[in-house]
Design a protein around this motif. Structure first.
Motif, short mmCIF file in Angstrom:
data_model
loop_
_atom_site.label_atom_id
_atom_site.label_comp_id
_atom_site.label_asym_id
_atom_site.label_seq_id
_atom_site.Cartn_x
_atom_site.Cartn_y
_atom_site.Cartn_z
N PRO A 33 -68.80 -64.44 44.57
CA PRO A 33 -70.07 -64.86 43.95
C PRO A 33 -70.91 -63.71 43.41
N ASP A 34 -70.69 -62.48 43.85
CA ASP A 34 -71.47 -61.35 43.36
C ASP A 34 -71.06 -60.89 41.96
N TYR A 35 -69.88 -61.30 41.50
CA TYR A 35 -69.33 -60.77 40.25
C TYR A 35 -69.85 -61.59 39.06
N GLU A 36 -70.79 -61.00 38.31
CA GLU A 36 -71.39 -61.71 37.18
C GLU A 36 -70.53 -61.61 35.92
N ASP A 37 -70.22 -60.40 35.52
CA ASP A 37 -69.53 -60.16 34.25
C ASP A 37 -68.02 -60.14 34.46
N THR A 38 -67.49 -61.32 34.73
CA THR A 38 -66.05 -61.45 34.98
C THR A 38 -65.61 -62.83 34.52
N PRO A 39 -64.37 -63.00 34.13
CA PRO A 39 -63.92 -64.32 33.66
C PRO A 39 -64.12 -65.40 34.71
#
Length: 259
Positions: free
Chosen positions: A64-70
């Motif tokens: 959930p922390d990964y914003e700029d990812t597919p």
């Protein structure tokens, strides 16, 4: 025998020294490790470790922390999990601690993972931080867990209240404790660990982070999960061999791995 039910040995700081990592696992009687996916671009590294080492299993998911990812789809997660060494969906969940603003994308991503778990029958690895109310609500709405016909899973690196633990366990989830439980400041979490039955407990490192006492502040690794087990045995007044045996049995049962 101990099992590290959640680690990230594909991260560069650990991947660069795998022979040493596995050697220390053997020295500390840590027989298996679950390498947990945090995004799709790096998933091939996670899968490669699981395919290369017989005692390593893996998951597929987007943290959930990964914003700029597919963004994953249910179909994509289901397809990538169709492999004998991929035993779980995640890690997934909600984290309101680091991110602010409109986080509906995070809640929708969580729902996608729950649906993939239900579609595949593979358990969920759930991360929740400063978001327990929404986490439990979405789990219930989406039918996560055995009581709703899902595949259950684990609340990893648990730091929430006993009420949250009980709500998760009612849905068939296990509660996993990391090195945080060994910290002197973690009195409330230690009270939760006393109350959680061994039959619903896992142990983990979440390495390379959160090394347990006596390694706090240093890089964590799977071999250190033994110290989590030792602390929990003392905390609960249980023989160490029972904690080791039960958490190991729980791991194989939850992730449907033949021994």
């Amino acid at each position: 025998m101990y099992i590290d039910s959640h680690c990230h040995i594909n991260f560069p700081e650990l991947a660069a020294r795998l022979p040493d990592i596995f050697g220390k696992m053997a020295d500390n009687r840590v027989s298996h490790a679950l390498c947990v996916s945090v995004d799709l671009p790096d998933f091939p590294q996670v899968l490669d470790l699981a395919e290369t080492y017989p005692n390593v299993f893996a998951s597929v998911g987007v943290h959930p922390d990964y914003e700029d990812t597919p963004e994953p789809t249910v179909e994509q997660l289901a397809s990538l999990s169709d492999h004998p060494k991929i035993v779980a969906i995640g890690e997934t969940g909600l984290d309101y601690y680091r991110l602010q603003g409109d986080l509906e994308w995070q809640r929708e991503r969580f729902r996608v993972h729950i649906r993939a778990s239900r579609a595949t029958g593979k358990p969920l690895i759930i991360h929740t931080r400063s978001a327990s109310e929404d986490t439990i609500r979405i789990m219930r709405e989406e039918g996560a867990g055995t009581d709703a016909g899902g595949a259950a899973g684990v609340m990893h690196c648990f730091t929430e209240s006993l009420q949250v633990a009980e709500a998760a366990m009612e849905m068939g989830f296990y509660i996993s404790f990391s090195g945080i439980v060994t910290f002197k400041s973690a009195k409330e979490l230690q009270a939760v660990a006393r109350a959680v039955p061994l039959e619903r407990m896992l142990i983990e490192t979440d390495s390379p982070y959160l090394a347990p006492v006596p390694y706090r502040g240093k890089m964590n690794e799977p071999g250190y999960v033994r110290h989590v087990a030792e602390f929990l045995a003392d905390l609960k007044g249980e023989p160490l061999d029972r904690v080791a045996r039960q958490t190991t049995d729980n791991f194989f049962q939850l992730f449907k791995i033949a021994r």
